[in-house]
Write an enzyme that holds these catalytic residues in place. Structure first.
Site, PDB file in Angstrom:
ATOM      1  N   ASP A 329      -2.621   6.840   9.293  1.00  8.75           N
ATOM      2  CA  ASP A 329      -1.333   7.444   8.971  1.00  8.75           C
ATOM      3  C   ASP A 329      -1.290   8.850   9.557  1.00  8.75           C
ATOM      4  O   ASP A 329      -2.327   9.513   9.670  1.00  8.75           O
ATOM      5  CB  ASP A 329      -1.129   7.521   7.454  1.00  8.75           C
ATOM      6  CG  ASP A 329      -0.677   6.179   6.885  1.00  8.75           C
ATOM      7  OD1 ASP A 329       0.015   5.443   7.616  1.00  8.75           O
ATOM      8  OD2 ASP A 329      -1.022   5.884   5.739  1.00  8.75           O
ATOM      9  N   SER A 398      12.794   5.124  -1.214  1.00  7.00           N
ATOM     10  CA  SER A 398      12.155   3.830  -0.966  1.00  7.00           C
ATOM     11  C   SER A 398      11.962   3.666   0.535  1.00  7.00           C
ATOM     12  O   SER A 398      12.712   4.236   1.335  1.00  7.00           O
ATOM     13  CB  SER A 398      13.003   2.671  -1.516  1.00  7.00           C
ATOM     14  OG  SER A 398      14.136   2.445  -0.707  1.00  7.00           O
ATOM     15  N   ASP A 539      -3.341   4.318   0.301  1.00  4.08           N
ATOM     16  CA  ASP A 539      -3.426   4.707  -1.100  1.00  4.08           C
ATOM     17  C   ASP A 539      -2.360   4.057  -1.982  1.00  4.08           C
ATOM     18  O   ASP A 539      -2.451   4.102  -3.194  1.00  4.08           O
ATOM     19  CB  ASP A 539      -3.334   6.227  -1.251  1.00  4.08           C
ATOM     20  CG  ASP A 539      -2.062   6.789  -0.633  1.00  4.08           C
ATOM     21  OD1 ASP A 539      -1.237   5.991  -0.143  1.00  4.08           O
ATOM     22  OD2 ASP A 539      -1.898   8.020  -0.638  1.00  4.08           O
TER      23      ASP A 539
END
Length: 701
Positions: A329, A398, A539
């Site tokens: 990421d 979201s 995560d």
């Protein structure tokens, strides 16, 4: 819930010199305890049931029993022509015994380090009294073992955190040295992705917190760590199994070779006794790597643990050494993590104050570091709320909508998010688009920042510039990985321009912009379809499928339970960059195993040329005795003493690992052959000659 009044901050959070001396003293005691336990365990491992798991050392163990029998009865296998055979056979038995014992000791030391770590973790699990909060705000003191998931607990400076939990109110410094080994306190606060998780057994050293318990007794993180670190049964990795089979085959081949020597010796009228044959077999089989193989694997897991990473198995650590692709990421891994609001850019004729006001409204329910930085910047520019926030409702972010915001009581909608998402939102409400938005978008993107658009209903007010900073030294680390043949792929939800700027600055090999959670697993599957091993970090719950799919999945300690269960490693420090270190440790494990295997085989070649010519001296082969060893007995004893002593001499290297260097496979092979191959050839000749002189001097030749 009633808010508890803040307590006074602790003024002294640093370790005193006396504390440091006590810690050093405790470390020495622990080390001493590890070696004392290893001495005892090394004898326990002499049990044949345990010994047979290591085929090479089991051959040595069988040889020890045979030489012991011949020591008791020198004529057991027929008359012997040796002078003082019981003394020679007895010394031979002792050397073979210690060869096996040293191999057991190496494995026991490696296991002892893991058990010591588990004991240290277990010492943090003492039952404490917790201040449990009731729904009406009252506090009752209860044993920590009675807490259950969902309970709320109030803790103040000096308290031990009674259970794993999540901070729901307050800001405080926490001492996590019992878990991470880092003495510096860690700031914990509610609403932070990386600083809201607390672990039972750690201590709060300033201020106060209210936490919500996330694990029942016996299921906390320390409990899982103890289970993983202390695992009594360690399954061998595929590479370990393959190498064990290879060593067993080599031992079998040398067994057949040695079995044919008596016939050849009889033909040249140079008989060889059974003890000498056993000594020759032990000298030829790869006892060095055979004795250290288990220790190398266990130490690899221990080195990962020293980086505050818990691996579920040695297979995961070993897989790190074979990784071809790293999927990373951007935020928190390649960049510093928390993007902060740097600037508001007004468009469509709006003023800076108007953009700040709309951005403030859009972020009042956003507890992320990014959201808080937007609020701070807006307030610094003079923006203030002119309505009651309790009458508004939050719109959560979201991955699908890629925006968040606030719905006001009067029905108006305020949104902030990705430029494309806000454009779609505005279009759905018949709003107009403007070239100014594209200009602001391009400006922020070209600076490597993240642009967020803000709007009120169908009107776009401006762009928020979130600044991203590439971590110092990350480019050099990616260059090291590239030299090792590891490809790096950056995933980010940012637009293509921003992603390309960050990718170029960081030096990654490839990137995927505007990535969704589904893209992660797609990238991994694509790489694996090409025969590559893939590692990634994650995560969140949406990362769990990708973590499970990856060959090496590293979950953050602050991550969700689903992510931790899907991964095969957990990083206690929640540092995504740690993945680069883990890959280096995995490669160091393979390098260490390869280096010691090379050294062991080179040793066997040297010992062969040291012993064989002396054994066949009666057949006029004395000219091949290039080392000019005194006698057959002296040559055999010298070779076996060296063979036994080299195992404990290499234990520190097996536990610490060969120094890692970012080299290609060909470069590593050349380096191993040059250093460990050549060194393995030369060292036995020098050592055996010195031991031969000593044996001759004391009259054992």
């Amino acid at each position: 819930m009633n808010q508890v009044a803040p307590t006074q901050k602790s003024k002294n959070t640093k370790l005193r010199p006396s504390d440091r001396r006590q810690a050093r003293k405790k470390a020495k005691i622990n080390n001493k305890g590890i070696y004392l336990r290893a001495i005892k365990d090394a004898f326990i491992k002499l049990n044949p049931i345990a010994a047979i798991k290591n085929p090479v050392m089991f051959v040595v163990w069988i040889g020890t029993l045979i030489t012991l029998a011949v020591t008791i009865d020198p004529d057991l296998f027929g008359p012997t022509q040796q002078r003082n055979p019981q003394l020679f056979n007895g010394i031979l038995t002792g050397i073979l015994f210690f060869t096996v014992w040293f191999a057991n000791f190496a494995e026991a030391v490696a296991e002892g380090r893991g058990k010591a770590q588990a004991d240290a973790l277990r010492s943090t699990q003492a039952e404490t009294i917790a201040k449990k909060l009731a729904s009406e705000g009252s506090i009752s003191e209860v044993p920590s073992t009675s807490l259950r998931q969902g309970d709320n607990v109030y803790i103040v400076a000096g308290d031990i955190i009674p259970a794993d939990g999540e901070v729901i109110m307050g800001v405080a410094s926490v001492d996590e040295s019992a878990i991470t080994g880092e003495s510096a306190p860690v700031l914990k606060e509610s609403g932070s992705d990386v600083a809201s998780s607390v672990t039972g057994g750690t201590r709060i050293i300033s201020d106060e917190l209210i936490i919500r318990v996330t694990a029942d007794p016996g299921k906390g993180f320390i409990d899982r760590m103890i289970t993983l670190v202390e695992g009594a049964e360690r399954s061998k990795t595929p590479n370990e199994v393959a190498l064990t089979v290879l060593l067993a085959v080599l031992s079998l081949i040398f067994l057949f070779v040695v079995a044919t020597l008596p016939a050849f010796a009889y033909y040249v009228q140079s008989p060889i006794s059974i003890p000498v044959l056993i000594a020759l077999l032990v000298a030829l089989i790869p006892t060095t790597i055979g004795g250290l193989l288990s220790a190398i694997g266990i130490a690899g897991m221990d080195r990962v643990a020293q980086y505050n990473v818990i691996a579920t198995s040695g297979r995961a650590v070993e897989a790190c050494g074979d990784v071809n692709t790293l999927v990373l990421d951007k935020t928190g891994t390649i960049t510093l993590g928390n993007r902060l609001a740097e600037e508001f850019i007004p468009i469509n004729g709006h003023s800076m104050q108007e953009v700040a006001y709309i951005a403030l409204i859009a972020s009042i329910f956003d507890d992320t570091p990014e959201g808080k930085s937007i609020v701070r910047l807006a307030e610094r520019l003079g923006a203030r709320l002119d309505f009651d926030p309790s009458r508004a409702s939050a719109v959560e972010f979201s991955a699908k909508t890629r925006m968040s915001g606030t719905n006001l009581a009067n029905g108006r909608e305020v949104r902030k998010g990705a430029v494309g998402a806000i454009q779609g939102f505005v279009r759905s409400r018949n709003g107009r688009e403007t070239p100014e938005l594209d200009t602001a978008y391009q400006r922020v993107s070209q600076q490597g920042g993240t642009p967020l658009a803000v709007c009120l209903d169908q009107e776009i007010y401006g762009v928020i510039y979130l600044k991203d900073i590439v971590k110092p030294g990350i480019r050099e680390r990616f260059a090291q990985l590239r030299r090792m043949g590891v490809r790096t792929v950056m995933l980010t939800g940012d637009n293509h321009i921003t992603a390309s700027v960050i990718a170029q600055e960081a030096g990654v090999d490839d990137f995927i912009a505007e990535a969704t959670p589904e893209d992660k697993i797609s990238v991994i599957q694509k790489e694996q379809a090409e025969g590559k091993l893939v590692a990634m970090t994650g995560d969140g719950t949406n990362d769990a499928p990708a973590l499970a799919q990856a060959n090496v999945g590293v979950a953050m300690n602050t991550g969700t339970q689903a992510a931790k269960e899907a991964a095969n490693m957990v990083d206690l420090d929640s540092d995504p960059t740690k993945l680069i270190d883990i890959v280096s440790i995995g490669k160091q494990l393979l390098i260490t195993r390869g280096a010691l295997t090379t050294f062991s085989i080179a040793n066997d070649i040297a010992k062969y040329f040291a012993i064989i010519p002396v054994i066949f001296a009666a057949a006029n082969l004395q000219s091949l005795n290039i080392m000019n060893l005194t006698s057959t007995n002296s040559a055999v004893l010298s070779a076996l003493i060296y063979n036994a002593l080299i195992i404990p001499a290499l234990i520190p290297l097996a536990l610490k690992g060969v120094k890692f260097r970012p080299l290609t496979a060909n470069q590593l092979l050349k380096r191993n052959i040059l250093i460990y191959g050549l060194g393995g050839l030369i060292a036995p000749f020098i050592a055996i000659k010195i031991i031969d002189l000593l044996i001759t001097a004391v009259g054992l030749a």
